[in-house]
Design an enzyme around this catalytic site. Structure first.
Site, short mmCIF file in Angstrom:
data_model
loop_
_atom_site.label_atom_id
_atom_site.label_comp_id
_atom_site.label_asym_id
_atom_site.label_seq_id
_atom_site.Cartn_x
_atom_site.Cartn_y
_atom_site.Cartn_z
N TYR A 1 49.91 37.15 44.12
CA TYR A 1 49.15 38.39 43.93
C TYR A 1 50.07 39.57 43.66
O TYR A 1 51.04 39.45 42.92
CB TYR A 1 48.26 38.68 45.15
N VAL B 1 43.78 32.68 50.78
CA VAL B 1 43.39 33.50 51.93
C VAL B 1 43.12 32.72 53.21
O VAL B 1 42.99 33.33 54.27
CB VAL B 1 42.15 34.38 51.67
N LYS C 1 43.83 27.47 42.19
CA LYS C 1 43.81 28.10 40.86
C LYS C 1 44.83 27.54 39.87
O LYS C 1 44.47 27.24 38.72
CB LYS C 1 43.97 29.62 41.01
N SER D 1 42.61 30.02 47.03
CA SER D 1 43.26 30.34 45.74
C SER D 1 44.35 29.36 45.33
O SER D 1 44.80 29.40 44.19
CB SER D 1 43.88 31.73 45.81
N TYR E 1 33.48 27.30 41.09
CA TYR E 1 34.64 28.04 41.62
C TYR E 1 34.58 28.11 43.15
O TYR E 1 35.57 27.87 43.83
CB TYR E 1 34.69 29.44 41.00
N1 GLN Z 1 37.65 32.00 47.45
C1 GLN Z 1 38.46 33.18 47.56
C2 GLN Z 1 37.84 34.31 46.77
O1 GLN Z 1 37.41 34.09 45.68
C3 GLN Z 1 39.83 32.88 47.07
C4 GLN Z 1 40.74 34.07 47.16
C5 GLN Z 1 42.09 33.77 47.72
O2 GLN Z 1 42.41 32.73 48.29
N2 GLN Z 1 42.93 34.77 47.59
O3 GLN Z 1 37.78 35.43 47.21
#
Ligand code: GLN
Length: 344
Positions: free
Chosen positions: A260, A278, A86, A83, A208
């Site tokens: 988040y 994550v 993003k 993430s 993505y």
């Molecule tokens: N690739 C992960 C997902 O889409 C990214 C989520 C994350 O890092 N929180 O679930």
């Protein structure tokens, strides 16, 4: 192995030795020592490849906006960016299309919900913000290019400008998420229903997954953060990674939505624009001053790196880095990083 970088090495990219003698190195050593024994949290398992991470991996890197890099522990260990990609892709979408067009597809409102929640704004049908999966998929859908290959190349080129080096994706992570990413597929289909993503949304979903599997180190994260801290210009290469007028778009969303459903608490305690992923990375930005990168794959229940949060909080507190800090009288971050040269 916790290999600390050779204090007397001259970084070829920086060409300066000043960082070597800085007392700030000791600060990082102490921080690393304080939290290396903290084993709270768990590694992510919903993307099978991520479950292979070793809970002891722990790296910290700080890059100043004028190009000094400090690092300790597993600062050179590659991991998938997840993430943390993003906000950078959001910046690229705004640069490609302008604010108005991007904001028709994605909001800028914190959700208070988990990163993978399947929820759109009832009034506008938009995903709430580009830092949760729905908003990020909508943002990636906006990346321009004649075909999948060209879109992917443009995306990688943007990340290369931010990191200042050649980067690649981890194919095993990409395939692992592609095979198991049913929830993200559901989110993409829901958004297609509401016209928030276009006809090529399945291609965008692949893109993505690819962007999430880009391999970075926490040193890269620090340099990416320093690039944002430096008005969009990479302080090591001098290249513009993001036009300066869009830096505030990225940083404000990172401050309000980057962590988040912990984002409010994070802004209150740490006061730094940041983004977590994550796989266990966190990038934090001290505007005008520095970028911080931390990597430790043990996550709290909200999906943020446990050690990463502690390190950023401690740095913010110690040096008064909170965006709204007033009349701070503690140690100077700048002086610790830029000690007088020996013999001067
Ligand atoms: N690739 C992960 C997902 O889409 C990214 C989520 C994350 O890092 N929180 O679930």
């Amino acid at each position: 192995m916790h290999a600390e970088s050779d204090p007397d090495a001259i970084d070829p990219l920086i060409g300066k030795m000043r960082a070597a003698a800085a007392p700030f190195r000791r600060t990082l050593q102490e921080l690393h020592r304080s939290y290396a024994g903290l084993f709270d949290g768990a590694v992510a398992t919903y993307i099978p490849e991520l479950a292979l991470a070793d809970p002891s991996w722990f790296g910290i890197s700080v890059a100043t906006a004028d190009g000094l890099v400090f690092e300790i522990g597993d600062s050179g260990r590659p991991f998938s960016i997840q993430s943390i990609s993003k906000p950078f892709v959001f910046g690229m979408a705004i640069q490609d299309h302008g604010r108005d067009q991007v904001l028709r597809r994605v909001g800028v409102e914190p959700t208070g919900e988990a990163f993978n929640s399947i929820v759109l704004d009832e009034a506008t049908n938009r995903p709430f913000n580009p830092m949760v999966n729905a908003g990020a998929i909508a943002t990636t859908d906006l990346i321009e290019g004649a075909d999948a290959g060209e879109r992917f190349k443009r995306l990688l080129a943007m990340f290369r400008r931010f990191t200042g080096r050649d980067i690649h994706i981890d194919n095993a992570v990409f395939l692992s998420e592609r095979i198991t990413g049913h929830r993200n597929r559901a989110i993409a289909h829901l958004m297609r229903n509401f016209g928030m993503v276009g006809d090529r949304f399945e291609e965008s979903l692949e893109l993505y997954f690819q962007q999430c599997s880009i391999l970075v180190t926490c040193r890269d994260l620090a340099i990416m953060g320093a690039t944002l801290a430096n008005g969009g210009q990479n302080p090591l290469t001098g290249e513009t990674a993001l036009e300066p007028q869009y830096v505030k778009d990225v940083l404000s969303i990172m401050l309000s939505c980057g962590m988040y459903d912990f984002a409010g608490e994070w802004a209150y305690r740490t006061g730094l624009p940041a983004k977590s992923g994550v796989s266990g990375g966190i990038v934090a930005v001290v505007p005008g001053v520095a970028g911080i990168g931390v990597y430790s794959p043990l996550l709290d229940p909200k999906g943020n790196s446990v050690r990463g949060i502690r390190v950023c909080q401690d740095l913010s507190r110690k040096f008064g880095l909170h965006a709204f800090e007033a009349r701070f009288s503690g140690p100077s971050f700048h002086d610790e990083c830029h000690p007088p040269r020996r013999g001067t």
